[in-house]
Design a protein around this motif. Structure first.
Motif, PDB file in Angstrom:
ATOM      1  N   LEU A 169       0.904  -1.279   0.465  1.00  0.00           N
ATOM      2  CA  LEU A 169      -0.157  -0.016  -0.019  1.00  0.00           C
ATOM      3  C   LEU A 169       1.367   0.867  -0.185  1.00  0.00           C
ATOM      4  N   VAL A 170       2.016   1.392   1.112  1.00  0.00           N
ATOM      5  CA  VAL A 170       2.345   2.479   0.422  1.00  0.00           C
ATOM      6  C   VAL A 170       3.629   2.611  -0.548  1.00  0.00           C
ATOM      7  N   ASN A 171       4.056   1.564  -1.124  1.00  0.00           N
ATOM      8  CA  ASN A 171       4.811   1.239  -2.076  1.00  0.00           C
ATOM      9  C   ASN A 171       4.743   0.501  -3.536  1.00  0.00           C
ATOM     10  N   PRO A 172       3.758   0.609  -3.989  1.00  0.00           N
ATOM     11  CA  PRO A 172       2.741  -0.431  -5.237  1.00  0.00           C
ATOM     12  C   PRO A 172       4.036  -0.645  -5.869  1.00  0.00           C
ATOM     13  N   ASP A 173       4.657  -0.359  -6.126  1.00  0.00           N
ATOM     14  CA  ASP A 173       5.760  -1.398  -6.550  1.00  0.00           C
ATOM     15  C   ASP A 173       6.939  -2.288  -6.740  1.00  0.00           C
ATOM     16  N   ASP A 174       6.807  -2.262  -5.843  1.00  0.00           N
ATOM     17  CA  ASP A 174       7.067  -3.261  -4.766  1.00  0.00           C
ATOM     18  C   ASP A 174       6.819  -5.209  -4.912  1.00  0.00           C
ATOM     19  N   ASP A 175       7.198  -5.231  -6.095  1.00  0.00           N
ATOM     20  CA  ASP A 175       6.622  -6.515  -6.161  1.00  0.00           C
ATOM     21  C   ASP A 175       6.668  -7.551  -5.661  1.00  0.00           C
ATOM     22  N   VAL A 176       7.372  -7.645  -4.718  1.00  0.00           N
ATOM     23  CA  VAL A 176       8.094  -9.314  -3.709  1.00  0.00           C
ATOM     24  C   VAL A 176       6.481  -8.920  -2.715  1.00  0.00           C
ATOM     25  N   ASN A 177       6.659  -8.238  -1.926  1.00  0.00           N
ATOM     26  CA  ASN A 177       5.725  -8.258  -1.233  1.00  0.00           C
ATOM     27  C   ASN A 177       4.000  -8.673  -1.859  1.00  0.00           C
ATOM     28  N   LEU A 178       3.819  -7.556  -2.807  1.00  0.00           N
ATOM     29  CA  LEU A 178       2.805  -8.261  -3.690  1.00  0.00           C
ATOM     30  C   LEU A 178       2.571  -9.144  -4.205  1.00  0.00           C
ATOM     31  N   ARG A 179       3.109  -9.970  -4.766  1.00  0.00           N
ATOM     32  CA  ARG A 179       3.120 -11.037  -5.133  1.00  0.00           C
ATOM     33  C   ARG A 179       3.066 -12.879  -4.377  1.00  0.00           C
ATOM     34  N   ARG A 180       3.773 -11.926  -2.750  1.00  0.00           N
ATOM     35  CA  ARG A 180       3.847 -12.877  -1.364  1.00  0.00           C
ATOM     36  C   ARG A 180       1.928 -12.850  -0.869  1.00  0.00           C
ATOM     37  N   ILE A 181       1.362 -11.772  -1.599  1.00  0.00           N
ATOM     38  CA  ILE A 181      -0.199 -11.408  -0.926  1.00  0.00           C
ATOM     39  C   ILE A 181      -1.153 -11.843  -1.955  1.00  0.00           C
ATOM     40  N   LEU A 182      -0.571 -12.241  -3.057  1.00  0.00           N
ATOM     41  CA  LEU A 182      -1.908 -12.268  -4.198  1.00  0.00           C
ATOM     42  C   LEU A 182      -2.917 -13.554  -3.990  1.00  0.00           C
ATOM     43  N   ASN A 183      -2.309 -14.081  -3.359  1.00  0.00           N
ATOM     44  CA  ASN A 183      -2.832 -15.307  -2.794  1.00  0.00           C
ATOM     45  C   ASN A 183      -3.265 -15.967  -1.303  1.00  0.00           C
ATOM     46  N   VAL A 184      -3.303 -14.616  -0.381  1.00  0.00           N
ATOM     47  CA  VAL A 184      -2.945 -15.159   1.020  1.00  0.00           C
ATOM     48  C   VAL A 184      -3.915 -13.866   1.431  1.00  0.00           C
ATOM     49  N   PRO A 185      -4.744 -14.252   2.237  1.00  0.00           N
ATOM     50  CA  PRO A 185      -5.363 -15.605   2.883  1.00  0.00           C
ATOM     51  C   PRO A 185      -6.146 -16.706   0.933  1.00  0.00           C
ATOM     52  N   LYS A 186      -6.431 -17.850   0.695  1.00  0.00           N
ATOM     53  CA  LYS A 186      -6.487 -18.667  -0.540  1.00  0.00           C
ATOM     54  C   LYS A 186      -7.240 -17.856  -0.997  1.00  0.00           C
ATOM     55  N   ARG A 187      -7.156 -17.149  -2.745  1.00  0.00           N
ATOM     56  CA  ARG A 187      -8.779 -16.924  -3.079  1.00  0.00           C
ATOM     57  C   ARG A 187      -8.551 -17.309  -4.361  1.00  0.00           C
ATOM     58  N   GLY A 188      -7.644 -18.301  -4.631  1.00  0.00           N
ATOM     59  CA  GLY A 188      -8.029 -19.311  -6.155  1.00  0.00           C
ATOM     60  C   GLY A 188      -7.000 -18.487  -6.893  1.00  0.00           C
ATOM     61  N   LEU A 189      -6.183 -18.017  -6.559  1.00  0.00           N
ATOM     62  CA  LEU A 189      -4.840 -17.334  -7.458  1.00  0.00           C
ATOM     63  C   LEU A 189      -3.497 -18.105  -7.191  1.00  0.00           C
ATOM     64  N   GLY A 190      -3.236 -19.119  -8.182  1.00  0.00           N
ATOM     65  CA  GLY A 190      -2.100 -19.251  -8.403  1.00  0.00           C
ATOM     66  C   GLY A 190      -1.131 -19.309  -9.226  1.00  0.00           C
ATOM     67  N   ASP A 191      -0.430 -19.866  -9.479  1.00  0.00           N
ATOM     68  CA  ASP A 191       1.202 -19.427 -10.253  1.00  0.00           C
ATOM     69  C   ASP A 191       0.359 -19.241 -12.064  1.00  0.00           C
ATOM     70  N   ARG A 192      -0.307 -19.447 -11.997  1.00  0.00           N
ATOM     71  CA  ARG A 192      -0.718 -19.375 -13.488  1.00  0.00           C
ATOM     72  C   ARG A 192      -1.325 -17.174 -13.585  1.00  0.00           C
ATOM     73  N   ALA A 193      -1.927 -17.209 -12.647  1.00  0.00           N
ATOM     74  CA  ALA A 193      -2.803 -15.666 -12.348  1.00  0.00           C
ATOM     75  C   ALA A 193      -1.990 -15.097 -11.661  1.00  0.00           C
ATOM     76  N   GLU A 194      -0.516 -15.438 -11.800  1.00  0.00           N
ATOM     77  CA  GLU A 194       0.362 -14.228 -11.305  1.00  0.00           C
ATOM     78  C   GLU A 194       1.236 -14.414 -12.264  1.00  0.00           C
ATOM     79  N   GLY A 195       1.222 -15.117 -13.725  1.00  0.00           N
ATOM     80  CA  GLY A 195       2.588 -15.425 -15.229  1.00  0.00           C
ATOM     81  C   GLY A 195       1.902 -14.772 -15.332  1.00  0.00           C
ATOM     82  N   VAL A 196       0.537 -14.147 -15.827  1.00  0.00           N
ATOM     83  CA  VAL A 196       0.317 -13.546 -16.787  1.00  0.00           C
ATOM     84  C   VAL A 196      -0.088 -12.302 -16.270  1.00  0.00           C
TER      85      VAL A 196
END
Length: 567
Positions: free
Chosen positions: A424-451
């Motif tokens: 939220l503070v730094n939207p460019d921070d990919d590492v943290n955004l990718r960490r929470i893409l599926n936390v808690p689980k919301r059906g967004l796996g490697d494919r969604a991340e890859g796209v």
């Protein structure tokens, strides 16, 4: 209440002073009194003093002691760790080396995650080349101020950061692997507007060396620099002190000057003890203290040898052991506290017998000599040894507290919550955004991340940008629905954050609530999840405490303190 050597160190007038302070010889007392003396007798302003310590705890203790000595003006002085001082400098002036002021600070777990992502993309076997060992090597290079460009030019000149599909020439060419990952790692950090711990020092040195106006500002500002635990400084920290003091600018100190005027380098006081140097494995360079007199030909050295902490028996044993060290400055710790009890040695046949003896001895000291449990400590060499000691204490029915274990800020649930806040503070921070893409689980796996990743790469933008431009990307309907929900969540949280920036605790509460992190743990039947819930509440309390104690609190300032404390 100072002994003659301490008094001499406090009052010394001159450009360079080395205080050789043995263990327990009152170095914090000397440092704080010297600062008070500089203010009252040399006519310095509080803002002209920079005092550097190695830990947040030491900085807090020094600030508290200074407050008692000189009153509220102590709050206006820079009394901080190397890393905290560098964060302040980079937040203020980092733009000239490409750092926007809202940059994220990656702790070791974030850095490992990023290196793992990069190594996997290069098809490296991360069991053979572990992210931790790669980072260790990168850290050594940074501590020696070896930049990624010069390292790449030597070991893998055919690689360009950001390049896709790069193949390593010789299998097992470690230097080339390290050089390529170092370059790509720095490239990704820059894209994410982030720095790691070693960068805080290295980038500040880079700033002072490449921006004359900024260097001039700090030379003019800090006229007295005091460094504690100087034996633990690495090469980068050593260079940083010289750059801040303006030692190498060519301006000469005025001989016999009564104080550090506006001309010439700052006056430097370093306190340290080569006998206490234990951080070589982290890049600490003992030569910094051993060569101080060569670095500053007119330096004065004062040894503090009277110990106020131990008995003579303990000191004799310590002196006997350390006297075997090579190349040390001879000194003999002594005390007025008397001989004291003899040291007891006990050799057991096995771990259980050893633990039993320790537990029985503690019970005896408590019962017969009235020593409080809180005044006793057991130190052991490896974590595996704690089990037999704990069992013995449980069997003898004695209370104990185990110090250590997984650190609070390294716990998974805390890292997850902080990742939301960082994104939220730094939207460019990919590492943290990718960490929470599926936390808690919301059906967004490697494919969604890859796209999303593919879109970001193609357009040379961040992961967040790809998420916000979701409607331009072709994705299966179900994935698209989940991604939209995540995008809307982050959008709503962003809005809330902007509206409540001065209330980090409210933002933490909102994130825990809306993200589903709290709800997921609440409905779990795993008993461990109850303590994870408590940890999340603790994070909220920490944010509330920070708010109360910090006049101009913001979410990014709160994240900065957690990052600096976490390491």
């Amino acid at each position: 209440d100072l002994n003659p050597q301490q008094a001499e160190a406090v009052q010394y007038r001159g450009q360079a002073l080395l205080i050789g302070a043995g263990a327990g010889s009152g170095k914090t007392r000397v440092l704080t009194r010297r600062i008070a003396w500089i203010l009252s007798q040399f006519g310095a302003w509080p803002s002209q003093i920079l005092a550097i310590t190695f830990t947040n705890k030491a900085a807090a203790e020094m600030r508290e002691r200074l407050g008692l000595l000189i009153g509220p003006v102590a709050q206006r002085m820079w009394v901080s760790t190397f890393h905290s001082a560098c964060v302040r400098i980079l937040r203020r002036d980092g733009k000239s080396i490409g750092l926007k002021s809202g940059f994220s600070i990656y702790d070791s777990a974030d850095s490992e995650r990023l290196v793992k992502i990069i190594a996997t993309e290069f098809n490296l076997d991360i069991k053979r080349y572990t992210p931790r060992s790669i980072l260790g090597h990168i850290s050594d290079l940074k501590n020696n101020l070896t930049g990624w460009k010069e390292n790449l030019a030597v070991h893998a000149p055919d690689f360009t950061p950001g390049q896709r599909g790069y193949q390593f020439g010789t299998v097992g060419d470690l230097e080339a692997i390290y050089a390529v990952i170092y370059a790509e790692y720095e490239h990704r950090l820059a894209l994410a507007n982030a720095v790691d711990f070693d960068d805080l020092i290295g980038r500040t040195v880079e700033l002072l060396r490449t921006d004359p106006a900024v260097a001039e500002y700090y030379h003019h500002r800090f006229r007295y620099i005091l460094v504690d635990e100087y034996q633990d400084t690495n090469h980068a920290q050593y260079v940083l002190v010289r750059e801040l003091a303006g030692v190498d600018t060519g301006e000469k100190a005025i001989p016999g000057a009564p104080n550090a005027g506006k001309v010439g380098p700052a006056w430097i006081t370093v306190v340290g003890d080569s006998d206490q140097s234990i951080y070589a494995f982290r890049g600490a360079d003992i030569r910094n203290i051993q060569d101080f007199e060569q670095d500053f030909p007119n330096a004065k050295t004062i040894m503090l040898e009277q110990n106020y902490r131990s008995t003579q028996t303990i000191l004799d044993a310590a002196n006997a052991v350390i006297s075997n060290n090579e190349g040390r400055k001879p000194k003999k710790l002594w005390t007025a506290l008397g001989k004291g009890e003899p040291i007891v040695g006990y050799a057991a046949d096995n771990a259980q017998q050893e633990a039993q003896w320790v537990a029985t001895e503690i019970a005896r000291l408590h019962a017969e000599e009235g020593i409080a449990y809180s005044d006793m400590a057991i130190m052991y060499r490896a974590n595996a040894q704690s089990r037999s000691l704990e069992e013995a204490l449980i069997n003898t029915n004695q209370p104990y507290q185990l110090v250590g274990g997984t650190k609070f800020y390294e716990r998974r649930e805390i890292k997850d919550a902080l990742a939301y806040l960082q994104a939220l503070v730094n939207p460019d921070d990919d590492v943290n955004l990718r960490r929470i893409l599926n936390v808690p689980k919301r059906g967004l796996g490697d494919r969604a991340e890859g796209v999303l990743l593919a879109y970001a790469r193609e357009h040379g933008t961040s992961f967040f940008y790809a998420l916000m431009h979701l409607d331009e990307i072709e994705v299966p309907t179900r994935t698209a629905t989940s991604l939209r929900a995540f995008r809307d969540l982050m959008g709503a949280l962003s809005q809330f954050t902007r509206a409540h920036d001065s209330k980090p605790s409210e933002i933490v509460a909102e994130v825990l609530e809306k993200s589903g992190l709290r709800a997921e743990l609440e409905k779990s039947v795993d008993p461990q999840d109850a303590s994870r819930l408590e940890n999340l509440s603790q994070l909220q309390s920490t944010a509330a405490e920070f708010e109360q104690n910090t006049p101009d609190a913001t979410l990014s300032a709160f994240l900065e303190t957690t990052a600096l404390v976490a390491d």
